[in-house]
Structure formats: structure tokens, C-alpha cells
Design an enzyme around this catalytic site. Sequence first.
Site, PDB file in Angstrom:
ATOM      1  N   TRP A 192       0.872  -1.186   0.000  1.00  0.00           N
ATOM      2  CA  TRP A 192       0.000   0.000   0.000  1.00  0.00           C
ATOM      3  C   TRP A 192       0.908   1.236   0.000  1.00  0.00           C
ATOM      4  O   TRP A 192       1.829   1.338   0.815  1.00  0.00           O
ATOM      5  CB  TRP A 192      -0.879  -0.026   1.251  1.00  0.00           C
ATOM      6  CG  TRP A 192      -1.742   1.178   1.437  1.00  0.00           C
ATOM      7  CD1 TRP A 192      -2.555   1.760   0.505  1.00  0.00           C
ATOM      8  CD2 TRP A 192      -1.874   1.962   2.626  1.00  0.00           C
ATOM      9  NE1 TRP A 192      -3.193   2.841   1.058  1.00  0.00           N
ATOM     10  CE2 TRP A 192      -2.794   2.996   2.354  1.00  0.00           C
ATOM     11  CE3 TRP A 192      -1.318   1.887   3.903  1.00  0.00           C
ATOM     12  CZ2 TRP A 192      -3.170   3.942   3.299  1.00  0.00           C
ATOM     13  CZ3 TRP A 192      -1.686   2.824   4.853  1.00  0.00           C
ATOM     14  CH2 TRP A 192      -2.605   3.833   4.552  1.00  0.00           C
ATOM     15  N   ASP A 273      -0.588  -5.160   9.577  1.00  0.00           N
ATOM     16  CA  ASP A 273      -1.546  -4.137   9.190  1.00  0.00           C
ATOM     17  C   ASP A 273      -2.832  -4.874   8.818  1.00  0.00           C
ATOM     18  O   ASP A 273      -2.870  -5.620   7.832  1.00  0.00           O
ATOM     19  CB  ASP A 273      -0.997  -3.354   7.984  1.00  0.00           C
ATOM     20  CG  ASP A 273      -1.952  -2.258   7.529  1.00  0.00           C
ATOM     21  OD1 ASP A 273      -3.050  -2.130   8.107  1.00  0.00           O
ATOM     22  OD2 ASP A 273      -1.593  -1.527   6.583  1.00  0.00           O
ATOM     23  N   LYS A 309     -13.156  -0.081   6.137  1.00  0.00           N
ATOM     24  CA  LYS A 309     -13.792  -0.936   5.130  1.00  0.00           C
ATOM     25  C   LYS A 309     -14.847  -1.862   5.704  1.00  0.00           C
ATOM     26  O   LYS A 309     -15.972  -1.901   5.221  1.00  0.00           O
ATOM     27  CB  LYS A 309     -12.729  -1.771   4.387  1.00  0.00           C
ATOM     28  CG  LYS A 309     -12.133  -1.097   3.192  1.00  0.00           C
ATOM     29  CD  LYS A 309     -11.253   0.106   3.494  1.00  0.00           C
ATOM     30  CE  LYS A 309      -9.952  -0.272   4.164  1.00  0.00           C
ATOM     31  NZ  LYS A 309      -9.026   0.855   4.312  1.00  0.00           N
TER      32      LYS A 309
HETATM   33  N1  PLA Z   1      -3.570  -0.272   5.404  1.00  0.00           N
HETATM   34  C1  PLA Z   1      -3.865  -0.721   4.185  1.00  0.00           C
HETATM   35  C2  PLA Z   1      -3.214  -1.955   3.690  1.00  0.00           C
HETATM   36  C3  PLA Z   1      -4.827  -0.042   3.406  1.00  0.00           C
HETATM   37  O1  PLA Z   1      -5.106  -0.511   2.200  1.00  0.00           O
HETATM   38  C4  PLA Z   1      -5.417   1.124   3.910  1.00  0.00           C
HETATM   39  C5  PLA Z   1      -6.405   1.895   3.092  1.00  0.00           C
HETATM   40  C6  PLA Z   1      -5.077   1.525   5.205  1.00  0.00           C
HETATM   41  C7  PLA Z   1      -4.132   0.806   5.922  1.00  0.00           C
HETATM   42  C8  PLA Z   1      -5.615   2.740   5.874  1.00  0.00           C
HETATM   43  O2  PLA Z   1      -6.938   2.957   5.855  1.00  0.00           O
HETATM   44  P1  PLA Z   1      -7.619   3.859   6.975  1.00  0.00           P
HETATM   45  O3  PLA Z   1      -6.618   4.858   7.439  1.00  0.00           O
HETATM   46  O4  PLA Z   1      -8.786   4.480   6.312  1.00  0.00           O
HETATM   47  O5  PLA Z   1      -8.005   2.925   8.055  1.00  0.00           O
HETATM   48  N2  PLA Z   1      -6.234   1.871   1.711  1.00  0.00           N
HETATM   49  C9  PLA Z   1      -7.214   2.482   0.796  1.00  0.00           C
HETATM   50  C10 PLA Z   1      -7.424   3.953   1.059  1.00  0.00           C
HETATM   51  C11 PLA Z   1      -8.540   1.786   0.930  1.00  0.00           C
HETATM   52  C12 PLA Z   1      -6.189   4.806   1.141  1.00  0.00           C
HETATM   53  O6  PLA Z   1      -5.288   4.692   0.318  1.00  0.00           O
HETATM   54  O7  PLA Z   1      -6.152   5.584   2.099  1.00  0.00           O
HETATM   55  C13 PLA Z   1      -6.694   2.245  -0.630  1.00  0.00           C
HETATM   56  O8  PLA Z   1      -7.389   2.602  -1.578  1.00  0.00           O
HETATM   57  O9  PLA Z   1      -5.618   1.631  -0.775  1.00  0.00           O
END
Ligand code: PLA
Length: 464
Positions: A192, A273, A309
Site C-alpha cells: 500500500w 496491518d 472498510k
Molecule cells: N492499510 C492498508 C493496507 C490499506 O489498504 C489502507 C487503506 C489503510 C491501511 C488505511 O486505511 P484507513 O486509514 O482508512 O483505516 N487503503 C485504501 C485507502 C482503501 C487509502 O489509500 O487511504 C486504498 O485505496 O488503498
Amino acid sequence: MASAMLSLASACPSASLSAHENLKVKLKPGSASLSFNKEKSNLFINTKSSGRISMVAVVNASRFEGVTMAPPDPILGVSEAFKADTHESKLNLGVGAYRTEELQPYVLNVVKKAENLMVERGENKEYLPIEGLAAFNKVTAELLFGADNPVIKQQRVATVQGLSGTGSLRLAAALIERYFPGAKVLISSPTWGNHKNIFNDARVPWSEYRYYDPKTVGLDFEGMLADIKAAPEGSFVLLHGCAHNPTGIDPTPEQWEKIADVIQEKNHIAFFDVAYQGFASGSLDGDAASVRLFAARGMEILVAQSYSKNLGLYAERIGAINVVCSSADAAARVKSQLKRLARPMYSNPPIHGARIVANVVGDPSLFNEWKAEMEMMAGRIKNVRQKLYDYLSAKDKSGKDWSFILKQIGMFSFTGLNKTQTENMTNKWRVYMTKDGRISLAGLSLAKCEYLADAIVDSFHNVS
Ligand code: PLA
């Protein structure tokens, strides 16, 4: 300011100023000298008759001249670009946010019920303690480890409410920076996108371990183990508890055991995570199996949780950081330091989302309703995954095997499209997605699967 302007005019009648980006000044030779301090945007005028007059010039030159334009965020920037597009067939598969079949945002029924409960109870808006809402911290740890887990019974978990997954990861990163100076965090390649930002901003060094193998469109398990083994002893290993983002490829239970073996051998610390508990498989317990396996071995681990989510609480910023320690005493100390780190950063966390989670998870009937709703959401994603695969297989006459899409889990699919191909997806087909080739299936409807398959086949075969 008006009087300063007046004194300038009387002291030096022939001086005229045109001060925009660059200050232009005309002076009568010999009558005065003028200096402009760009750093401070101050204008100093020396006249022969009245000595030194200083004034703050009215200039548009910014004190933030050195601040450069930041690039758009690779994920959230996609949503901004999508909003700006007026095309009818546009499709946002960028950010991982669940949409209904009508492509509308979805507020879970259990969330509405939990909010009604809050109104009925007339709850107040007083500050929470630094560690967050006690009822939330209790249920969130139980949801993660299982209520009967010895780590809970023995009070070995330091749980602190965080600003969703991101804020919880950031708090743990601050703990690492303070108490493990120089220790490295190992991050999967790819991961991510925000993970790297989080550790960079916390000044925690990181490096990558192999994870995705483009040849097999699967896990590079040998590479992963070798890189974890090769890391300096006592490193932190960041692992996606379930539904790896962006690849959608998770280790098998047997592979998790081997990963735990290597981490134990090397005295590393696993840092999970968990952003998708219940959303990957539809089962809350199933998706926590990796974390529970490590905890059952008596390992000390860190786990960041998010309710963005699985409860659709994206904007409520609700999650937690859990640190499993080898004793209750260590857990109490760790918790005290997490609070100490949180206080100057944001003081204490918001209450609304914490109450929603506490009400849903803490109430047996709402909890069961939530599980059913989560299964519904996970099921809808599985359906579009299948339908997309069916269309791709039917439309692509090249014989390419698209079955990897079915093997991936969670809300994303890692298509294997390269940057130029993803640009074609967006520019020609108005399909908004991240440049790494990831699409969010949670933003796809059954009705749009055929259109998406056409866009993918075109981009894959006609753009190199
Ligand atoms: N960890 C991972 C692996 C994630 O994919 C995301 C969110 C988070 C943490 C953090 O989300 P939160 O802070 O809202 O709890 N990833 C998203 C959104 C869904 C983003 O990038 O913020 C994504 O589209 O990858």
C-alpha cells in the site's frame, strides 16, 4: 500600514514602488538608498535628511516561496481526478471504497442502528482519554485476537484507539522511532503506497522484501523468506494480515507458519496491518488467523486495525494499535508511552466512530447483523470478480490466462497492466485506477463488468 506609506512618500517623494514578484524601485540618484530583504519581505530606506526609516513593504512575494507543489496522492488523487471528469461512462476503481450495485456509497444498517442508540442515550461529547474509548478498546482487541485468547486474559495487549489504520500505523512508527532507534521496517514489494510515507515521516528506515512474482502472478515465497532472513536481527516485518494490498495475494496457512519461523529465528518483530478483517473472506475469525497464529506462538507483535472498510466508517477515522507484549507489565508500560506519543500529536481520538464500533461489536444482535452485512459486501465483490473474469476470458481471443483474478482476494485486483496501459484505461476508457495496475472491485458493478473487460483487453493488447 497607512502611516508607513505616508512616511515613505514624504521622506522620498520621487520613489515609486511596483512590488509584485520582483520589487522594482525607481530612485532619484543620490537622494536615498533602498534595500529589500527578500527573506523577511522588509524594505529599508535610508534618506540623507531623516536617517533610516524602516517599513514593511506591501509585497506579494510569498514567505512560502521555497514550498514546491506536491504531486497528487497516487490513490486519493485518483478520486480528485475522477470528480473533475464530466464524462458519463467514467468509473472510479481507484480508492478502495465499497459501492452498491448502483455505484453509490453505502452506510451499513448496523451503523445507522448504532447511531440511533447514541442519540437515544443522549451521550455527550466530552474529551476521550488519550488511549480512547474503553469500551471500544476492549471489543477491538477481542475482535482481533478472540475474546478467550490468552494474550487478552493475561492482559498482555496494549491497545490504544487510533485515527483509523493510518493513524494507528503512524503511532506505532513513532514508538519504533523512539524505542528502537535505527531499527529497520521491512515492507513488502509492492505494498500500500502510504506505508512508505508513514515510515518516512516518522523517520524510521525501511527496505523492501520480495513479495509479488509477475511471472507467476503469485507470491514469491522463497524471495520473501530469503529477504526476511537477510535483514538485520531485530527488524520489524510489516505484514498485511489479510487481503494484501495491492496484489490480493495472501500466504497460505502453511506459508504463514514458515514466515513466523523465520521471524522468530531472526528475533524480528512482526508488525501486522489489518485493514480488511472480515472483508477478505467474509469471516472475521478467518481473516484474523495470521495474527492469531503469531500470538499463539507467544511472539511479541504489533497490530494496526481499521474499521474503514469492514464497517464502512471511512471518514470516522476509527481503528486501533495493539501491541502484544510478553508480560502485562510490559504492556502497561508500552501503553503509557503510546499515550505519551499521541498527546502532542492529536491529544485524544474522536468519539463517534469508537461508539459505533463499541455498540455494534459489543451487542450480540447487532454483531450478527454486521456479519451478515459484511458477507453481503464481500459476496458482491466476489460476484463482480467472477463476472469480470468471465468477460475477460470470453473476449480475449489471445488465449491469455486471466484466472489469477479469481485467485486474488479482498477488494482489489492487481491486473498486471503497466503505467502506459493504465493511462489508456483512464484517458480512453475513463476508467480511473492507480498507476500500479490495481483496480478496486468494490467500485465495480455487475452492469459495468463488460465495459471494464473491453477496456482491459484493449489496453493490454493495443498499448505496450
Ligand atoms: N492499510 C492498508 C493496507 C490499506 O489498504 C489502507 C487503506 C489503510 C491501511 C488505511 O486505511 P484507513 O486509514 O482508512 O483505516 N487503503 C485504501 C485507502 C482503501 C487509502 O489509500 O487511504 C486504498 O485505496 O488503498
